[in-house]
Motif scaffolding. Sequence first.
Motif, PDB file in Angstrom:
ATOM      1  N   TRP A 109       0.648  -1.232  -0.095  1.00 18.78           N
ATOM      2  CA  TRP A 109       0.038   0.111  -0.104  1.00 18.78           C
ATOM      3  C   TRP A 109       0.816   1.287   0.009  1.00 18.78           C
ATOM      4  O   TRP A 109       0.586   2.163  -0.436  1.00 18.78           O
ATOM      5  CB  TRP A 109      -1.001   0.118   1.204  1.00 18.78           C
ATOM      6  CG  TRP A 109      -1.613   1.216   1.574  1.00 18.78           C
ATOM      7  CD1 TRP A 109      -2.853   1.969   0.820  1.00 18.78           C
ATOM      8  CD2 TRP A 109      -1.162   2.318   2.500  1.00 18.78           C
ATOM      9  NE1 TRP A 109      -2.880   3.156   1.241  1.00 18.78           N
ATOM     10  CE2 TRP A 109      -2.130   3.605   2.243  1.00 18.78           C
ATOM     11  CE3 TRP A 109      -0.236   2.234   3.475  1.00 18.78           C
ATOM     12  CZ2 TRP A 109      -1.945   4.553   3.113  1.00 18.78           C
ATOM     13  CZ3 TRP A 109      -0.403   3.500   4.235  1.00 18.78           C
ATOM     14  CH2 TRP A 109      -1.062   4.483   4.361  1.00 18.78           C
ATOM     15  N   ALA A 110       1.766   1.268   0.934  1.00 18.05           N
ATOM     16  CA  ALA A 110       2.865   2.384   1.042  1.00 18.05           C
ATOM     17  C   ALA A 110       3.664   2.690  -0.361  1.00 18.05           C
ATOM     18  O   ALA A 110       3.947   3.837  -0.549  1.00 18.05           O
ATOM     19  CB  ALA A 110       3.610   2.352   2.337  1.00 18.05           C
ATOM     20  N   VAL A 111       4.367   1.569  -0.680  1.00 17.58           N
ATOM     21  CA  VAL A 111       5.161   1.782  -1.774  1.00 17.58           C
ATOM     22  C   VAL A 111       4.534   1.743  -3.272  1.00 17.58           C
ATOM     23  O   VAL A 111       5.189   2.646  -4.011  1.00 17.58           O
ATOM     24  CB  VAL A 111       6.426   0.739  -1.697  1.00 17.58           C
ATOM     25  CG1 VAL A 111       7.153   0.797  -2.697  1.00 17.58           C
ATOM     26  CG2 VAL A 111       6.987   0.804  -0.143  1.00 17.58           C
ATOM     27  N   PHE A 112       3.584   0.685  -3.298  1.00 20.00           N
ATOM     28  CA  PHE A 112       2.954   0.391  -4.751  1.00 20.00           C
ATOM     29  C   PHE A 112       1.781   0.914  -4.984  1.00 20.00           C
ATOM     30  O   PHE A 112       0.965   0.876  -5.928  1.00 20.00           O
ATOM     31  CB  PHE A 112       3.099  -1.029  -4.820  1.00 20.00           C
ATOM     32  CG  PHE A 112       4.466  -1.612  -4.990  1.00 20.00           C
ATOM     33  CD1 PHE A 112       5.379  -1.182  -6.047  1.00 20.00           C
ATOM     34  CD2 PHE A 112       4.980  -2.400  -4.005  1.00 20.00           C
ATOM     35  CE1 PHE A 112       6.733  -1.956  -6.001  1.00 20.00           C
ATOM     36  CE2 PHE A 112       6.312  -3.105  -3.888  1.00 20.00           C
ATOM     37  CZ  PHE A 112       7.099  -2.595  -4.862  1.00 20.00           C
ATOM     38  N   GLY A 113       1.034   1.410  -4.021  1.00 21.71           N
ATOM     39  CA  GLY A 113      -0.233   2.127  -3.976  1.00 21.71           C
ATOM     40  C   GLY A 113      -1.240   1.080  -4.140  1.00 21.71           C
ATOM     41  O   GLY A 113      -2.586   1.293  -4.552  1.00 21.71           O
ATOM     42  N   GLU A 114      -1.148  -0.252  -3.860  1.00 21.20           N
ATOM     43  CA  GLU A 114      -2.213  -1.284  -3.792  1.00 21.20           C
ATOM     44  C   GLU A 114      -3.298  -1.019  -2.758  1.00 21.20           C
ATOM     45  O   GLU A 114      -3.083  -0.606  -1.557  1.00 21.20           O
ATOM     46  CB  GLU A 114      -1.735  -2.654  -3.798  1.00 21.20           C
ATOM     47  CG  GLU A 114      -0.901  -3.101  -4.721  1.00 21.20           C
ATOM     48  CD  GLU A 114      -0.264  -4.728  -4.694  1.00 21.20           C
ATOM     49  OE1 GLU A 114      -0.733  -5.212  -3.664  1.00 21.20           O
ATOM     50  OE2 GLU A 114       0.541  -5.083  -5.522  1.00 21.20           O
ATOM     51  N   LYS A 115      -4.479  -1.337  -3.247  1.00 24.41           N
ATOM     52  CA  LYS A 115      -5.687  -0.884  -2.217  1.00 24.41           C
ATOM     53  C   LYS A 115      -5.997  -2.315  -1.580  1.00 24.41           C
ATOM     54  O   LYS A 115      -6.025  -3.268  -2.241  1.00 24.41           O
ATOM     55  CB  LYS A 115      -6.968  -0.451  -3.171  1.00 24.41           C
ATOM     56  CG  LYS A 115      -6.806   0.947  -3.570  1.00 24.41           C
ATOM     57  CD  LYS A 115      -7.879   1.549  -4.237  1.00 24.41           C
ATOM     58  CE  LYS A 115      -7.643   2.983  -4.741  1.00 24.41           C
ATOM     59  NZ  LYS A 115      -8.708   3.676  -5.483  1.00 24.41           N
ATOM     60  N   ILE A 116      -6.188  -2.112  -0.496  1.00 24.57           N
ATOM     61  CA  ILE A 116      -6.984  -3.579   0.146  1.00 24.57           C
ATOM     62  C   ILE A 116      -8.518  -3.190   0.752  1.00 24.57           C
ATOM     63  O   ILE A 116      -8.854  -2.082   1.293  1.00 24.57           O
ATOM     64  CB  ILE A 116      -6.101  -3.673   1.524  1.00 24.57           C
ATOM     65  CG1 ILE A 116      -4.698  -3.982   1.071  1.00 24.57           C
ATOM     66  CG2 ILE A 116      -6.674  -4.850   2.150  1.00 24.57           C
ATOM     67  CD1 ILE A 116      -3.714  -4.160   2.235  1.00 24.57           C
ATOM     68  N   ARG A 117      -9.547  -4.132   0.334  1.00 27.80           N
ATOM     69  CA  ARG A 117     -10.743  -3.836   0.699  1.00 27.80           C
ATOM     70  C   ARG A 117     -10.796  -3.879   2.291  1.00 27.80           C
ATOM     71  O   ARG A 117     -10.139  -4.679   2.986  1.00 27.80           O
ATOM     72  CB  ARG A 117     -11.564  -4.799   0.007  1.00 27.80           C
ATOM     73  CG  ARG A 117     -11.520  -4.508  -1.687  1.00 27.80           C
ATOM     74  CD  ARG A 117     -12.571  -5.718  -2.471  1.00 27.80           C
ATOM     75  NE  ARG A 117     -12.261  -5.606  -3.904  1.00 27.80           N
ATOM     76  CZ  ARG A 117     -13.119  -6.506  -4.693  1.00 27.80           C
ATOM     77  NH1 ARG A 117     -13.565  -7.284  -4.073  1.00 27.80           N
ATOM     78  NH2 ARG A 117     -13.037  -6.194  -6.164  1.00 27.80           N
ATOM     79  N   PRO A 118     -11.984  -3.351   2.590  1.00 29.62           N
ATOM     80  CA  PRO A 118     -12.332  -3.538   4.041  1.00 29.62           C
ATOM     81  C   PRO A 118     -12.221  -4.785   4.746  1.00 29.62           C
ATOM     82  O   PRO A 118     -11.831  -5.300   5.860  1.00 29.62           O
ATOM     83  CB  PRO A 118     -13.851  -2.772   4.222  1.00 29.62           C
ATOM     84  CG  PRO A 118     -13.769  -1.980   2.836  1.00 29.62           C
ATOM     85  CD  PRO A 118     -13.002  -2.514   2.023  1.00 29.62           C
ATOM     86  N   LEU A 119     -12.962  -5.733   4.065  1.00 27.94           N
ATOM     87  CA  LEU A 119     -12.968  -7.286   4.415  1.00 27.94           C
ATOM     88  C   LEU A 119     -11.638  -7.796   4.456  1.00 27.94           C
ATOM     89  O   LEU A 119     -11.316  -8.525   5.383  1.00 27.94           O
ATOM     90  CB  LEU A 119     -13.934  -8.059   3.556  1.00 27.94           C
ATOM     91  CG  LEU A 119     -13.891  -9.680   3.855  1.00 27.94           C
ATOM     92  CD1 LEU A 119     -14.779  -9.768   5.324  1.00 27.94           C
ATOM     93  CD2 LEU A 119     -14.727 -10.258   2.749  1.00 27.94           C
TER      94      LEU A 119
END
Length: 294
Positions: A114-124
Amino acid sequence: MKSIDTKAILMGVAFGIMWASAFTSARVIVQYAPPLHALALRFLVSGIIGILIALAIGQNWRLTRKQWIAVVVFGITQNGLYLGLNFIAMQTIEASLAAIIASTMPLLAAFASWAVFGEKIRPLGVIGLLAGVVGVVLIMGARLQGDVDLYGIALCAISVVSLTVATLAVRGASSGGNFLMVVSLQMFVGSAILWGPALAFETFDVTWNWQLAVAFSYTVIVPGLLATLVWFLLVDRIGATPAAVFHFLTPFFGVLIAAVLLGEKMGSMDIIGVLIITVGILAVQMSKQKPTSL
């Protein structure tokens, strides 16, 4: 983001079992041989076997630039630092405890993605990762109430950061094919990194017996070659962050295998923690599935 399918789940579970079993075999090895010598030799043997098989099935040395970078980074971080520090730590701490600490890697990998590559993680997925952490904390809390070596725990903590770097380093590493060649070459990097400190800081004092022979042979073939190859294929199939989730299987199988083969204690908090971690894995897997169009 690539979705997780049935084949990916089977690959992940197989990897989890093979990877977790390495803690038990490593615990046996370091009781009879100096850890860095044993690990450096293991990588040398695994690398030779892997390259011979790779050449026999038609693979070659022509790797992509990303693959060569991954060979070096993965060899240093996973084989040199992560496994090197774990082997040293398991001289004084149980295999099951080392496995549990290693299982915290998915959180670090998810945060770094998330911090380096900007990947999103869904709430679940976030809930699932947090559930996994709760399970690990329960297990760790129970273990820390006993007599444990804090130095060994610190080495394992440093090693899991190195494993996180290794996980992210293989992004795109298998896109050029030659999977087994990539795996084998990074074994040589790990071996080269470890021979220096092994010769400088250890005495080659080995107790030769069948337990050492079996544990060493198993470690060379199963966690050394097969598990690493499956890991490369899994990361290529679904991506680094979802693949890292399968490290949450490490505490369950790590504790179970150590309990069965080494007689290490498996308490009620271990069982509760493992159940919570399992729920966390399911939640993260579900969060990675793409919605089905009506």
